[in-house]
Write a protein that holds these residues in place. Structure first.
Motif, PDB file in Angstrom:
ATOM      1  N   ILE A  30      93.646  15.160 -38.024  1.00 64.72           N
ATOM      2  CA  ILE A  30      94.356  14.254 -38.915  1.00 64.72           C
ATOM      3  C   ILE A  30      94.025  12.798 -38.590  1.00 64.72           C
ATOM      4  N   THR A  31      93.792  12.502 -37.313  1.00 62.16           N
ATOM      5  CA  THR A  31      93.481  11.125 -36.930  1.00 62.16           C
ATOM      6  C   THR A  31      92.028  10.781 -37.250  1.00 62.16           C
ATOM      7  N   PHE A  32      91.122  11.741 -37.080  1.00 60.66           N
ATOM      8  CA  PHE A  32      89.742  11.518 -37.527  1.00 60.66           C
ATOM      9  C   PHE A  32      89.716  11.230 -39.025  1.00 60.66           C
ATOM     10  N   ASP A  33      90.479  12.008 -39.792  1.00 61.69           N
ATOM     11  CA  ASP A  33      90.521  11.803 -41.250  1.00 61.69           C
ATOM     12  C   ASP A  33      91.014  10.402 -41.586  1.00 61.69           C
ATOM     13  N   TYR A  34      92.086   9.973 -40.909  1.00 59.60           N
ATOM     14  CA  TYR A  34      92.656   8.653 -41.174  1.00 59.60           C
ATOM     15  C   TYR A  34      91.656   7.553 -40.829  1.00 59.60           C
ATOM     16  N   ALA A  35      91.018   7.667 -39.656  1.00 61.12           N
ATOM     17  CA  ALA A  35      90.093   6.627 -39.210  1.00 61.12           C
ATOM     18  C   ALA A  35      88.912   6.488 -40.163  1.00 61.12           C
ATOM     19  N   VAL A  36      88.346   7.603 -40.586  1.00 59.15           N
ATOM     20  CA  VAL A  36      87.194   7.553 -41.493  1.00 59.15           C
ATOM     21  C   VAL A  36      87.604   6.991 -42.844  1.00 59.15           C
ATOM     22  N   GLU A  37      88.737   7.450 -43.377  1.00 60.58           N
ATOM     23  CA  GLU A  37      89.194   6.977 -44.684  1.00 60.58           C
ATOM     24  C   GLU A  37      89.414   5.469 -44.690  1.00 60.58           C
ATOM     25  N   HIS A  38      89.876   4.928 -43.555  1.00 59.70           N
ATOM     26  CA  HIS A  38      90.200   3.501 -43.494  1.00 59.70           C
ATOM     27  C   HIS A  38      89.111   2.666 -42.808  1.00 59.70           C
ATOM     28  N   GLY A  39      87.968   3.270 -42.576  1.00 60.86           N
ATOM     29  CA  GLY A  39      86.839   2.514 -42.035  1.00 60.86           C
ATOM     30  C   GLY A  39      87.009   2.028 -40.621  1.00 60.86           C
ATOM     31  N   CYS A  40      87.776   2.758 -39.810  1.00 63.60           N
ATOM     32  CA  CYS A  40      88.011   2.359 -38.422  1.00 63.60           C
ATOM     33  C   CYS A  40      86.957   2.977 -37.501  1.00 63.60           C
ATOM     34  N   ASN A  41      86.636   2.265 -36.446  1.00 64.74           N
ATOM     35  CA  ASN A  41      85.867   2.866 -35.358  1.00 64.74           C
ATOM     36  C   ASN A  41      86.747   3.873 -34.628  1.00 64.74           C
ATOM     37  N   ILE A  42      86.115   4.802 -33.928  1.00 66.01           N
ATOM     38  CA  ILE A  42      86.857   5.887 -33.275  1.00 66.01           C
ATOM     39  C   ILE A  42      86.487   5.948 -31.802  1.00 66.01           C
ATOM     40  N   MET A  43      87.503   6.083 -30.949  1.00 65.75           N
ATOM     41  CA  MET A  43      87.272   6.377 -29.545  1.00 65.75           C
ATOM     42  C   MET A  43      87.933   7.705 -29.214  1.00 65.75           C
ATOM     43  N   SER A  44      87.221   8.533 -28.464  1.00 67.57           N
ATOM     44  CA  SER A  44      87.727   9.857 -28.102  1.00 67.57           C
ATOM     45  C   SER A  44      87.623  10.052 -26.594  1.00 67.57           C
ATOM     46  N   TRP A  45      88.550  10.821 -26.060  1.00 65.80           N
ATOM     47  CA  TRP A  45      88.566  11.126 -24.633  1.00 65.80           C
ATOM     48  C   TRP A  45      88.774  12.627 -24.465  1.00 65.80           C
ATOM     49  N   PRO A  46      87.740  13.355 -24.030  1.00 63.40           N
ATOM     50  CA  PRO A  46      87.880  14.807 -23.855  1.00 63.40           C
ATOM     51  C   PRO A  46      88.619  15.212 -22.580  1.00 63.40           C
ATOM     52  N   LEU A  47      89.228  14.265 -21.891  1.00 65.59           N
ATOM     53  CA  LEU A  47      89.928  14.542 -20.636  1.00 65.59           C
ATOM     54  C   LEU A  47      88.952  15.214 -19.669  1.00 65.59           C
ATOM     55  N   THR A  48      89.313  16.390 -19.126  1.00 67.93           N
ATOM     56  CA  THR A  48      88.394  17.080 -18.206  1.00 67.93           C
ATOM     57  C   THR A  48      87.694  18.256 -18.867  1.00 67.93           C
ATOM     58  N   MET A  49      87.763  18.341 -20.173  1.00 73.12           N
ATOM     59  CA  MET A  49      87.163  19.466 -20.889  1.00 73.12           C
ATOM     60  C   MET A  49      85.638  19.376 -20.857  1.00 73.12           C
ATOM     61  N   PRO A  50      84.946  20.500 -21.080  1.00 68.95           N
ATOM     62  CA  PRO A  50      83.481  20.500 -21.037  1.00 68.95           C
ATOM     63  C   PRO A  50      82.849  19.772 -22.218  1.00 68.95           C
ATOM     64  N   PHE A  51      81.522  19.694 -22.206  1.00 70.11           N
ATOM     65  CA  PHE A  51      80.771  19.017 -23.258  1.00 70.11           C
ATOM     66  C   PHE A  51      81.092  19.602 -24.634  1.00 70.11           C
ATOM     67  N   SER A  52      81.435  20.867 -24.678  1.00 67.36           N
ATOM     68  CA  SER A  52      81.755  21.504 -25.961  1.00 67.36           C
ATOM     69  C   SER A  52      82.935  20.829 -26.657  1.00 67.36           C
ATOM     70  N   GLU A  53      83.824  20.206 -25.879  1.00 65.81           N
ATOM     71  CA  GLU A  53      84.945  19.486 -26.487  1.00 65.81           C
ATOM     72  C   GLU A  53      84.440  18.268 -27.256  1.00 65.81           C
ATOM     73  N   ALA A  54      83.458  17.567 -26.704  1.00 69.49           N
ATOM     74  CA  ALA A  54      82.850  16.448 -27.425  1.00 69.49           C
ATOM     75  C   ALA A  54      82.166  16.944 -28.696  1.00 69.49           C
ATOM     76  N   GLU A  55      81.530  18.109 -28.628  1.00 66.10           N
ATOM     77  CA  GLU A  55      80.910  18.682 -29.821  1.00 66.10           C
ATOM     78  C   GLU A  55      81.960  19.019 -30.874  1.00 66.10           C
ATOM     79  N   THR A  56      83.139  19.456 -30.419  1.00 64.53           N
ATOM     80  CA  THR A  56      84.244  19.717 -31.356  1.00 64.53           C
ATOM     81  C   THR A  56      84.668  18.431 -32.047  1.00 64.53           C
ATOM     82  N   TYR A  57      84.757  17.335 -31.290  1.00 64.55           N
ATOM     83  CA  TYR A  57      85.118  16.050 -31.894  1.00 64.55           C
ATOM     84  C   TYR A  57      84.057  15.613 -32.896  1.00 64.55           C
ATOM     85  N   ARG A  58      82.795  15.852 -32.572  1.00 65.85           N
ATOM     86  CA  ARG A  58      81.724  15.500 -33.505  1.00 65.85           C
ATOM     87  C   ARG A  58      81.883  16.267 -34.814  1.00 65.85           C
TER      88      ARG A  58
END
Length: 352
Positions: free
Chosen positions: A179-207
């Motif tokens: 829901i936050t990715f949707d909001y940021a893209v719709e409103h033209g915001c840059n996005i910062m994400s933090w996968p905490l201690t999760m593996p690289f696959s979590e970053a792929e999920t965010y992508r």
């Protein structure tokens, strides 16, 4: 890929001198500035010694007076704790005093314990609604007189004093949920994400969530995506072990804060004894070294290339993890001397 620094004023025990923490934090920012890092990020947290950040604008104004080139990122302000007029003015004043270096980050907070004190009765899971009402109000106040009658804030016509120096202040939204990715893209915001201690696959999920949000927006998005990881570069076994021990202690405190499972005494979260954490995936050393931006300079270069490969525009080097201050400097110096050139040289080639 651009490089950014996130660092907190951090005291893990009462024996640590607050003035030493102050001086160390500024020295790290000045190192990043001299090395050409793009942004220095300061957080907002309350009543916690491990993250001393009662007002990110004060911290960034201080840094900006000593580090003259690096941009100053609010990473991030918690919308539920502020009034829009106050927030708009504080942010604009930082932009004024720094000659237009503000990067405005806004989010929904992390710790329920903090909400219980700063915004009693609000469930952290519902705080995104405050963020989504707050951001457009702040932007309208930056433009001029504006009257607001919303769900959480109501006020007659008012404006931000001062106004930002920048015509278009870069806005960042902290995002993990779709829901936050949707909001940021719709409103033209840059996005910062933090996968905490999760593996690289979590970053792929965010992508994938970012790509889905862009598709919903008709394929249009000209914002940037930055990803943050705890970072420790080492070239000897002593520093490797010290980094691992430090992050495990900090994560045990972080887990207590997230789950409200322990006491916080005079600002210091209780630590779970390390021997009770063996076998716990949250603090398993092998998992942490693999998932976080830990390793030798060469190992870190290879990890960063993986993030670059999925379209990460900015890597946020998260320096605060309970590590000894001298070792933090050694880590950042290794990053600057041996990791950064692997990417800056490529950027020069591409620019040519």
């Amino acid at each position: 890929m651009k490089f950014q620094l996130a660092i907190n004023l951090e005291r893990m025990t009462p024996s640590v001198d607050m003035k030493e923490v102050r001086d160390h934090t500024l020295e790290m920012v000045k190192m990043a500035d001299a090395a050409g890092f793009e942004i220095a990020w300061a957080a907002e947290h309350h009543a916690m010694e491990m993250t001393i950040a009662p007002n990110p604008f004060q911290i960034l104004t201080w840094w900006g007076e000593h580090a003259k080139n690096i941009r100053l990122g609010v990473g991030v302000v918690n919308a539920a704790y502020w009034h829009p007029i106050d927030l708009a003015g504080e942010a604009a004043f930082l932009d004024l005093t720094s000659d237009g270096r503000l990067e405005f980050g806004i989010g929904s907070g992390a710790y329920q314990r903090e909400f219980d004190r700063m915004k009693p009765g609000l469930d952290q899971r519902d705080s995104w609604r405050y963020m989504q009402e707050m951001l457009p109000v702040v932007q309208k106040l930056w433009e001029g007189d504006y009257e607001h009658n919303g769900e959480f804030w109501q006020f007659p016509s008012a404006t931000s004093c001062p106004k930002p120096v920048q015509k278009d202040v870069p806005v960042w939204v902290a995002a993990r949920a779709p829901i936050t990715f949707d909001y940021a893209v719709e409103h033209g915001c840059n996005i910062m994400s933090w996968p905490l201690t999760m593996p690289f696959s979590e970053a792929e999920t965010y992508r994938a969530r970012l790509d889905d949000a862009i598709a919903k927006n008709g394929g249009k998005y000209d914002g940037r995506w930055a990803l943050m990881r705890h970072t420790a570069i080492y070239d000897n076994e002593v520093d490797r072990k010290a980094a691992m021990d430090a992050i495990r202690v900090q994560l045990s405190q972080f887990g207590n804060l997230m789950m409200k499972s322990g006491e916080v005494i005079n600002g210091f979260p209780e630590q779970v004894p390390l021997d009770s954490l063996e076998g716990n995936a949250r603090v398993d050393p092998e998992m942490l070294e693999q998932n976080l931006m830990f390793g030798s300079p060469g190992q870190v270069v290879e990890k960063l290339k993986m993030y670059e490969g999925i379209g990460v525009d900015g890597f946020i080097y998260y320096a605060s993890m309970g590590m000894d201050m001298d070792q933090q400097k050694r880590s950042l110096k290794l990053f600057i001397d041996q990791v950064l050139p692997e990417f800056s040289e490529k950027e020069l080639v591409n620019a040519g």
